[in-house]
Design an enzyme around this catalytic site. Structure first.
Site, PDB file in Angstrom:
ATOM      1  N   MET F   1      -0.117   6.933  -0.964  1.00  0.00           N
ATOM      2  CA  MET F   1       0.049   6.781  -2.608  1.00  0.00           C
ATOM      3  C   MET F   1      -1.149   6.208  -3.254  1.00  0.00           C
ATOM      4  O   MET F   1      -1.152   5.420  -3.921  1.00  0.00           O
ATOM      5  CB  MET F   1       1.205   5.610  -2.836  1.00  0.00           C
ATOM      6  CG  MET F   1       1.163   4.289  -1.986  1.00  0.00           C
ATOM      7  SD  MET F   1       2.519   3.277  -2.316  1.00  0.00           S
ATOM      8  CE  MET F   1       3.744   4.386  -1.604  1.00  0.00           C
ATOM      9  N   PRO F   2      -1.962   7.185  -3.145  1.00  0.00           N
ATOM     10  CA  PRO F   2      -3.262   6.877  -3.786  1.00  0.00           C
ATOM     11  C   PRO F   2      -3.154   6.963  -5.289  1.00  0.00           C
ATOM     12  O   PRO F   2      -2.241   7.597  -5.875  1.00  0.00           O
ATOM     13  CB  PRO F   2      -4.142   8.207  -3.331  1.00  0.00           C
ATOM     14  CG  PRO F   2      -3.334   8.967  -2.055  1.00  0.00           C
ATOM     15  CD  PRO F   2      -1.779   8.514  -2.617  1.00  0.00           C
TER      16      PRO F   2
END
Lengths: 69, 69, 69, 69, 69, 69
Positions: F1-2
């Protein structure tokens, strides 16, 4: 109530140098914008060399090829 | 899809406290703005005391002189 | 002396809702970490829909295809 | 002179992968906006798993319950 | 190659004052850490008063009650 | 989940170009780190020219004197 974030590469910045950065930028904001030092916050981020890029390269490689920063 | 960044001084924040911050701020965004928790991201930055300044001083010094924060 | 940055899409957040976010997150930091509210700063960034991406798409497009966020 | 900050969870990203991210995003900015690579900076933040939240939960817990990210 | 982000409330900061902040912080980084000015970037964010909170209140309200910042 | 934040000068970036940046960086993170695009967020900040400094000067002045960026 300014908030200042200073990002530099992690290369042995001393506690004394950090204190100078904090004092200097706080004074700057007082001098230029009349900001109250007691509500000026400063956060210094030290970034590992592998994690900083410039010119499309990790900074160590970038410096070799281009600039003495 | 909110993104929240919480910066606090690094002083022994526990995994349980971090979980409480994450849950609390996510719930807040749902309650106030009806944001979907599943797309709310929270990042907590713990900042070394030498790297946080207030009142023109590193925070340790600032606290001695001024406030019990 | 925490610093909190909340990024949300710019979609008509009211001054009252902003005040609720500020109050809520400040109270959360007091409750969980015993942080002094008077030195807790909160900055809310409202981001234009074109400037926020998720799933590789601008958020307006992302919402159409995937989630109701 | 773009500045790009990439935040990812700290999970063994290698120096080679970081170099690929730096090169890739710098090239992207050149291709899309004609930005000069020599003045494009990239900073990668690796965030401990306890410090990243999604869905109101620390990311480790979030992944267990919901998505394989 | 430092990167500095200065957040202040949006209250009529002039172009001349912004130039002074940029020059001042760049000089500070040169003096304290010997950083090359040509690769020092500064970004100033001006934040609407409704979007900045302190003491659990929007800053306008906070100032009324507490401090002259 | 950048989470990716891209800061560029505000100089007429189009919605189409923003979409290309969002798609490009999301694909990059998938290719290099196998990150799930559906939980990759991108926020683009467009910064007024007066508010961006380099070389100790506002960017407009910096460009005149030094680089064609």
């Amino acid at each position: 109530m300014p908030f200042v974030n200073i990002k530099v590469t992690r290369e042995g910045v001393t506690a004394e140098q950090k204190a100078q950065l904090i004092e200097g930028v706080t004074t700057l904001l007082k001098d230029v914008l009349n900001k109250n030092p007691s509500t000026t916050f400063v956060v210094i981020d030290e970034v590992d060399l592998d994690n900083w890029g410039a010119g499309g390269l990790p900074v160590t490689e970038f410096r070799k090829r281009a600039l003495n920063t």
